[in-house]
Design a protein around this motif. Structure first.
Motif, PDB file in Angstrom:
ATOM      1  N   ARG A 171      30.162  37.473  -8.190  1.00 29.98           N
ATOM      2  CA  ARG A 171      28.694  37.342  -8.142  1.00 29.98           C
ATOM      3  C   ARG A 171      28.228  37.056  -6.725  1.00 29.98           C
ATOM      4  O   ARG A 171      27.255  37.640  -6.251  1.00 29.98           O
ATOM      5  CB  ARG A 171      28.218  36.224  -9.073  1.00 29.98           C
ATOM      6  CG  ARG A 171      28.136  36.601 -10.523  1.00 29.98           C
ATOM      7  CD  ARG A 171      27.378  35.569 -11.344  1.00 29.98           C
ATOM      8  NE  ARG A 171      27.648  34.193 -11.009  1.00 29.98           N
ATOM      9  CZ  ARG A 171      28.609  33.439 -11.546  1.00 29.98           C
ATOM     10  NH1 ARG A 171      29.419  33.964 -12.439  1.00 29.98           N
ATOM     11  NH2 ARG A 171      28.761  32.177 -11.195  1.00 29.98           N
TER      12      ARG A 171
ATOM     13  N   ARG B  36      29.783  37.759  -3.881  1.00 33.24           N
ATOM     14  CA  ARG B  36      29.993  38.961  -3.060  1.00 33.24           C
ATOM     15  C   ARG B  36      28.860  39.962  -3.293  1.00 33.24           C
ATOM     16  O   ARG B  36      28.317  40.531  -2.344  1.00 33.24           O
ATOM     17  CB  ARG B  36      31.335  39.601  -3.381  1.00 33.24           C
ATOM     18  CG  ARG B  36      31.643  40.837  -2.551  1.00 33.24           C
ATOM     19  CD  ARG B  36      32.981  41.449  -2.941  1.00 33.24           C
ATOM     20  NE  ARG B  36      34.088  40.591  -2.654  1.00 33.24           N
ATOM     21  CZ  ARG B  36      34.766  40.577  -1.508  1.00 33.24           C
ATOM     22  NH1 ARG B  36      34.406  41.382  -0.535  1.00 33.24           N
ATOM     23  NH2 ARG B  36      35.783  39.773  -1.328  1.00 33.24           N
ATOM     24  N   THR B  37      28.472  40.149  -4.539  1.00 35.92           N
ATOM     25  CA  THR B  37      27.386  41.075  -4.866  1.00 35.92           C
ATOM     26  C   THR B  37      26.081  40.630  -4.230  1.00 35.92           C
ATOM     27  O   THR B  37      25.369  41.434  -3.613  1.00 35.92           O
ATOM     28  CB  THR B  37      27.226  41.192  -6.397  1.00 35.92           C
ATOM     29  OG1 THR B  37      28.445  41.710  -6.942  1.00 35.92           O
ATOM     30  CG2 THR B  37      26.081  42.094  -6.774  1.00 35.92           C
TER      31      THR B  37
ATOM     32  N   GLU C  10      23.868  42.503  -1.404  1.00 35.50           N
ATOM     33  CA  GLU C  10      22.472  42.845  -1.707  1.00 35.50           C
ATOM     34  C   GLU C  10      21.526  42.263  -0.660  1.00 35.50           C
ATOM     35  O   GLU C  10      20.551  42.912  -0.268  1.00 35.50           O
ATOM     36  CB  GLU C  10      22.079  42.333  -3.094  1.00 35.50           C
ATOM     37  CG  GLU C  10      22.675  43.129  -4.232  1.00 35.50           C
ATOM     38  CD  GLU C  10      22.366  42.538  -5.591  1.00 35.50           C
ATOM     39  OE1 GLU C  10      21.669  41.503  -5.680  1.00 35.50           O
ATOM     40  OE2 GLU C  10      22.838  43.122  -6.577  1.00 35.50           O
TER      41      GLU C  10
END
Length: 186
Positions: A39, A41-42, A46
């Motif tokens: 999560r 890393r995402t 983003e």
């Protein structure tokens, strides 16, 4: 009745159940940590992607002066449409303190660049570059913080053959301004 057999059986059963419960707990904990890392890393990706979208729009506005009649509104729209504010809130929730701080620093420099463009600074102007280079340095500080957290490896400008993260050493506009200043002093 042999009490020794009963005690040994109960002890063995207790040890087996305890071991199973502990193994299950550790497995769930590892899965939670992996999920949290994914999560983060995402969100980290983003955030930098949204910042790049905002920066690209701001740079376009700075390269095409006069195309927009209301630069203040256009630059605000660049940040809003890039989605940086929404991702920034998720970053504050998911990120470690170091990455959140680096992200906030990057966001503040992006806003300073927005203000420069809103004031009418063209992409080749000194005003634009005074905001641009600190923004680029903040982008690299964010990347370094993310890399250190996720991989335990750091980056330095020297790894790319650069003198610094801000890019002034590679910027033709800034080199030309330095040369002009040196000639004027001479």
């Amino acid at each position: 009745m042999d009490w020794g057999t009963l005690v040994a059986t109960l002890s063995g059963g207790s040890i087996a159940i305890s071991g199973t419960v502990l193994a299950d707990y550790l497995r769930h904990r590892r899965e939670d940590q992996r999920g949290g890392g994914a999560r983060r890393r995402t969100v980290y990706l983003e955030f930098i992607t949204a910042a790049e979208a905002c920066f690209t729009r701001l740079r376009h506005l700075a390269q095409t002066p006069g195309e927009e009649t209301d630069l203040e509104a256009a630059t605000r729209a660049a940040l809003r449409e890039g989605g940086i504010q929404e991702v920034r809130e998720r970053l504050f929730i998911e990120a470690s303190t170091g990455v959140a701080g680096a992200g906030q620093g990057m966001f503040e420099q992006l806003r300073a660049l927005r203000r420069a463009v809103a004031s009418g600074a063209g992409a080749e102007s000194a005003v634009f570059h005074e905001a641009y280079h600190p923004y680029i340095a903040a982008v690299w500080a964010y990347r370094v913080a993310v890399r250190e957290e996720l991989e335990g490896q750091s980056l330095t400008p020297a790894a790319f053959g650069w003198a610094g993260w801000d890019g002034k050493d590679r910027c033709p506009v800034c080199r030309e301004a330095r040369s002009a200043a040196a000639v004027a002093r001479a």
